[in-house]
Design a protein around this motif. Structure first.
Motif, PDB file in Angstrom:
ATOM      1  N   ALA A  53       0.835  -1.193   0.000  1.00 58.42           N
ATOM      2  CA  ALA A  53       0.000   0.000   0.000  1.00 58.42           C
ATOM      3  C   ALA A  53       0.873   1.248   0.000  1.00 58.42           C
ATOM      4  O   ALA A  53       1.984   1.242   0.537  1.00 58.42           O
ATOM      5  CB  ALA A  53      -0.906   0.006   1.222  1.00 58.42           C
ATOM      6  N   VAL A  54       0.339   2.302  -0.609  1.00 55.11           N
ATOM      7  CA  VAL A  54       0.965   3.625  -0.566  1.00 55.11           C
ATOM      8  C   VAL A  54      -0.113   4.571  -0.060  1.00 55.11           C
ATOM      9  O   VAL A  54      -1.227   4.603  -0.596  1.00 55.11           O
ATOM     10  CB  VAL A  54       1.486   4.065  -1.955  1.00 55.11           C
ATOM     11  CG1 VAL A  54       2.070   5.455  -1.886  1.00 55.11           C
ATOM     12  CG2 VAL A  54       2.512   3.066  -2.488  1.00 55.11           C
ATOM     13  N   ILE A  55       0.219   5.331   0.970  1.00 58.28           N
ATOM     14  CA  ILE A  55      -0.769   6.162   1.662  1.00 58.28           C
ATOM     15  C   ILE A  55      -0.346   7.616   1.674  1.00 58.28           C
ATOM     16  O   ILE A  55       0.802   7.931   1.976  1.00 58.28           O
ATOM     17  CB  ILE A  55      -0.951   5.685   3.124  1.00 58.28           C
ATOM     18  CG1 ILE A  55      -1.395   4.223   3.169  1.00 58.28           C
ATOM     19  CG2 ILE A  55      -1.956   6.542   3.871  1.00 58.28           C
ATOM     20  CD1 ILE A  55      -0.325   3.318   3.643  1.00 58.28           C
ATOM     21  N   LEU A  56      -1.283   8.504   1.354  1.00 55.06           N
ATOM     22  CA  LEU A  56      -1.076   9.940   1.538  1.00 55.06           C
ATOM     23  C   LEU A  56      -1.483  10.255   2.971  1.00 55.06           C
ATOM     24  O   LEU A  56      -2.657  10.116   3.345  1.00 55.06           O
ATOM     25  CB  LEU A  56      -1.915  10.751   0.547  1.00 55.06           C
ATOM     26  CG  LEU A  56      -1.819  12.270   0.680  1.00 55.06           C
ATOM     27  CD1 LEU A  56      -0.399  12.757   0.379  1.00 55.06           C
ATOM     28  CD2 LEU A  56      -2.817  12.953  -0.237  1.00 55.06           C
ATOM     29  N   GLU A  57      -0.511  10.648   3.780  1.00 53.11           N
ATOM     30  CA  GLU A  57      -0.758  10.900   5.196  1.00 53.11           C
ATOM     31  C   GLU A  57      -1.410  12.264   5.394  1.00 53.11           C
ATOM     32  O   GLU A  57      -1.434  13.095   4.502  1.00 53.11           O
ATOM     33  CB  GLU A  57       0.552  10.810   5.986  1.00 53.11           C
ATOM     34  CG  GLU A  57       1.245   9.467   5.884  1.00 53.11           C
ATOM     35  CD  GLU A  57       0.484   8.314   6.540  1.00 53.11           C
ATOM     36  OE1 GLU A  57      -0.526   8.561   7.232  1.00 53.11           O
ATOM     37  OE2 GLU A  57       0.905   7.163   6.353  1.00 53.11           O
ATOM     38  N   THR A  58      -1.904  12.511   6.600  1.00 51.12           N
ATOM     39  CA  THR A  58      -2.609  13.757   6.902  1.00 51.12           C
ATOM     40  C   THR A  58      -1.699  14.978   6.827  1.00 51.12           C
ATOM     41  O   THR A  58      -2.177  16.088   6.638  1.00 51.12           O
ATOM     42  CB  THR A  58      -3.257  13.699   8.296  1.00 51.12           C
ATOM     43  OG1 THR A  58      -2.244  13.463   9.263  1.00 51.12           O
ATOM     44  CG2 THR A  58      -4.296  12.598   8.363  1.00 51.12           C
TER      45      THR A  58
ATOM     46  N   SER B 131       2.719  13.891   3.605  1.00 50.41           N
ATOM     47  CA  SER B 131       3.788  12.960   3.248  1.00 50.41           C
ATOM     48  C   SER B 131       3.175  11.670   2.694  1.00 50.41           C
ATOM     49  O   SER B 131       1.993  11.386   2.896  1.00 50.41           O
ATOM     50  CB  SER B 131       4.683  12.676   4.450  1.00 50.41           C
ATOM     51  OG  SER B 131       3.946  12.030   5.460  1.00 50.41           O
ATOM     52  N   ILE B 132       4.003  10.916   1.995  1.00 50.73           N
ATOM     53  CA  ILE B 132       3.538   9.660   1.411  1.00 50.73           C
ATOM     54  C   ILE B 132       4.281   8.512   2.086  1.00 50.73           C
ATOM     55  O   ILE B 132       5.510   8.498   2.123  1.00 50.73           O
ATOM     56  CB  ILE B 132       3.754   9.648  -0.115  1.00 50.73           C
ATOM     57  CG1 ILE B 132       2.944  10.765  -0.778  1.00 50.73           C
ATOM     58  CG2 ILE B 132       3.372   8.289  -0.699  1.00 50.73           C
ATOM     59  CD1 ILE B 132       3.146  10.898  -2.275  1.00 50.73           C
ATOM     60  N   SER B 133       3.519   7.547   2.613  1.00 48.49           N
ATOM     61  CA  SER B 133       4.078   6.372   3.274  1.00 48.49           C
ATOM     62  C   SER B 133       3.918   5.153   2.382  1.00 48.49           C
ATOM     63  O   SER B 133       2.943   5.045   1.637  1.00 48.49           O
ATOM     64  CB  SER B 133       3.366   6.097   4.599  1.00 48.49           C
ATOM     65  OG  SER B 133       3.522   7.164   5.479  1.00 48.49           O
ATOM     66  N   VAL B 134       4.850   4.228   2.505  1.00 48.21           N
ATOM     67  CA  VAL B 134       4.805   2.991   1.733  1.00 48.21           C
ATOM     68  C   VAL B 134       4.871   1.815   2.696  1.00 48.21           C
ATOM     69  O   VAL B 134       5.751   1.769   3.561  1.00 48.21           O
ATOM     70  CB  VAL B 134       5.982   2.919   0.731  1.00 48.21           C
ATOM     71  CG1 VAL B 134       5.952   1.602  -0.042  1.00 48.21           C
ATOM     72  CG2 VAL B 134       5.957   4.106  -0.220  1.00 48.21           C
ATOM     73  N   ILE B 135       3.932   0.893   2.546  1.00 47.89           N
ATOM     74  CA  ILE B 135       3.965  -0.342   3.323  1.00 47.89           C
ATOM     75  C   ILE B 135       4.370  -1.457   2.367  1.00 47.89           C
ATOM     76  O   ILE B 135       3.713  -1.691   1.339  1.00 47.89           O
ATOM     77  CB  ILE B 135       2.599  -0.647   3.966  1.00 47.89           C
ATOM     78  CG1 ILE B 135       2.264   0.453   4.974  1.00 47.89           C
ATOM     79  CG2 ILE B 135       2.605  -2.020   4.620  1.00 47.89           C
ATOM     80  CD1 ILE B 135       0.925   0.310   5.631  1.00 47.89           C
ATOM     81  N   GLN B 136       5.448  -2.126   2.709  1.00 47.81           N
ATOM     82  CA  GLN B 136       5.975  -3.189   1.858  1.00 47.81           C
ATOM     83  C   GLN B 136       5.190  -4.479   2.066  1.00 47.81           C
ATOM     84  O   GLN B 136       4.624  -4.714   3.124  1.00 47.81           O
ATOM     85  CB  GLN B 136       7.452  -3.411   2.161  1.00 47.81           C
ATOM     86  CG  GLN B 136       8.293  -2.193   1.853  1.00 47.81           C
ATOM     87  CD  GLN B 136       9.761  -2.425   2.150  1.00 47.81           C
ATOM     88  OE1 GLN B 136      10.250  -3.535   2.120  1.00 47.81           O
ATOM     89  NE2 GLN B 136      10.469  -1.341   2.438  1.00 47.81           N
ATOM     90  N   LYS B 137       5.190  -5.321   1.036  1.00 53.90           N
ATOM     91  CA  LYS B 137       4.478  -6.597   1.135  1.00 53.90           C
ATOM     92  C   LYS B 137       5.036  -7.464   2.242  1.00 53.90           C
ATOM     93  O   LYS B 137       4.297  -8.188   2.884  1.00 53.90           O
ATOM     94  CB  LYS B 137       4.540  -7.337  -0.202  1.00 53.90           C
ATOM     95  CG  LYS B 137       3.590  -6.786  -1.225  1.00 53.90           C
ATOM     96  CD  LYS B 137       3.570  -7.631  -2.469  1.00 53.90           C
ATOM     97  CE  LYS B 137       2.557  -7.049  -3.442  1.00 53.90           C
ATOM     98  NZ  LYS B 137       2.546  -7.786  -4.706  1.00 53.90           N
ATOM     99  N   GLU B 138       6.334  -7.380   2.485  1.00 52.63           N
ATOM    100  CA  GLU B 138       6.929  -8.192   3.558  1.00 52.63           C
ATOM    101  C   GLU B 138       6.387  -7.811   4.926  1.00 52.63           C
ATOM    102  O   GLU B 138       6.448  -8.578   5.867  1.00 52.63           O
ATOM    103  CB  GLU B 138       8.455  -8.088   3.548  1.00 52.63           C
ATOM    104  CG  GLU B 138       8.964  -6.681   3.797  1.00 52.63           C
ATOM    105  CD  GLU B 138      10.452  -6.534   3.538  1.00 52.63           C
ATOM    106  OE1 GLU B 138      11.096  -5.824   4.334  1.00 52.63           O
ATOM    107  OE2 GLU B 138      10.942  -7.098   2.570  1.00 52.63           O
ATOM    108  N   ASP B 139       5.830  -6.581   5.031  1.00 53.25           N
ATOM    109  CA  ASP B 139       5.238  -6.114   6.290  1.00 53.25           C
ATOM    110  C   ASP B 139       3.745  -6.454   6.372  1.00 53.25           C
ATOM    111  O   ASP B 139       3.054  -6.034   7.275  1.00 53.25           O
ATOM    112  CB  ASP B 139       5.401  -4.592   6.425  1.00 53.25           C
ATOM    113  CG  ASP B 139       6.843  -4.158   6.454  1.00 53.25           C
ATOM    114  OD1 ASP B 139       7.690  -4.972   6.876  1.00 53.25           O
ATOM    115  OD2 ASP B 139       7.129  -3.014   6.051  1.00 53.25           O
TER     116      ASP B 139
END
Length: 169
Positions: A140-145, A148-156
């Protein structure tokens, strides 16, 4: 044009010193939350504090006491709004935005990207910044409040509790 005498320079040094010390004292009393970047409201407060400081330093029409009062009012208002938003869901919803999914399970979420004015290249940049060589590695890639943009890796993927407050497609 280049030099108006020593009086303006002495005033700038004196007012600069005292306004800086005053701002530091006020910020220490108000706590860490005052300069956080948790949402757009916090950013506005931080920028406004800088603007007030510049005005105090450069405008002879603004006395040090007026500037320190402006600092105090702004920080008190920010404290009150933060206090209310912690205690009231309605105030919180009014002040804070929700994080938004931009990319999820291998797909760009085009409607969200368009609404949030985010380009694919910005998502790719966030993936690279997080050490990913491909978006295939991202869950997932998330636009934070805070923008900023966060990335969650598949391994997580096993630990997706961080997506609890993010709207899923």
């Amino acid at each position: 044009m280049f030099f108006n005498g020593w009086e303006p320079i002495v005033r700038t040094v004196a007012v600069g010193f005292f306004s800086y010390v005053g701002l530091i004292i006020i910020l220490r009393i108000s706590g860490k939350r005052t300069l956080s970047k948790m949402n757009a409201f916090d950013l506005v407060v931080t920028v406004a504090l800088g603007s007030i400081l510049a005005t105090i330093l450069l405008s002879k029409k603004v006395a040090l006491a007026e500037g320190l009062t402006a600092f105090s009012i702004l920080i008190i208002m920010q404290y009150v709004v933060a206090w209310l938003s912690v205690r009231s869901r309605k105030v919180s919803d009014l002040i804070k935005s929700n994080p938004q999914l931009l990319f999820y399970k291998g797909e760009y979420l085009k409607n969200t990207m368009k609404k949030e004015r985010i380009l694919e290249v910005e998502i790719l940049q966030a993936a690279r910044s997080n050490g990913l060589s491909s978006l295939d590695e991202a869950k997932a890639v998330i636009l934070e409040t805070d923008g900023s943009i966060s990335v969650i890796q598949k391994e997580d993927e096993i630990h997706l509790s961080t997506l609890a407050n993010v709207r899923k497609p």
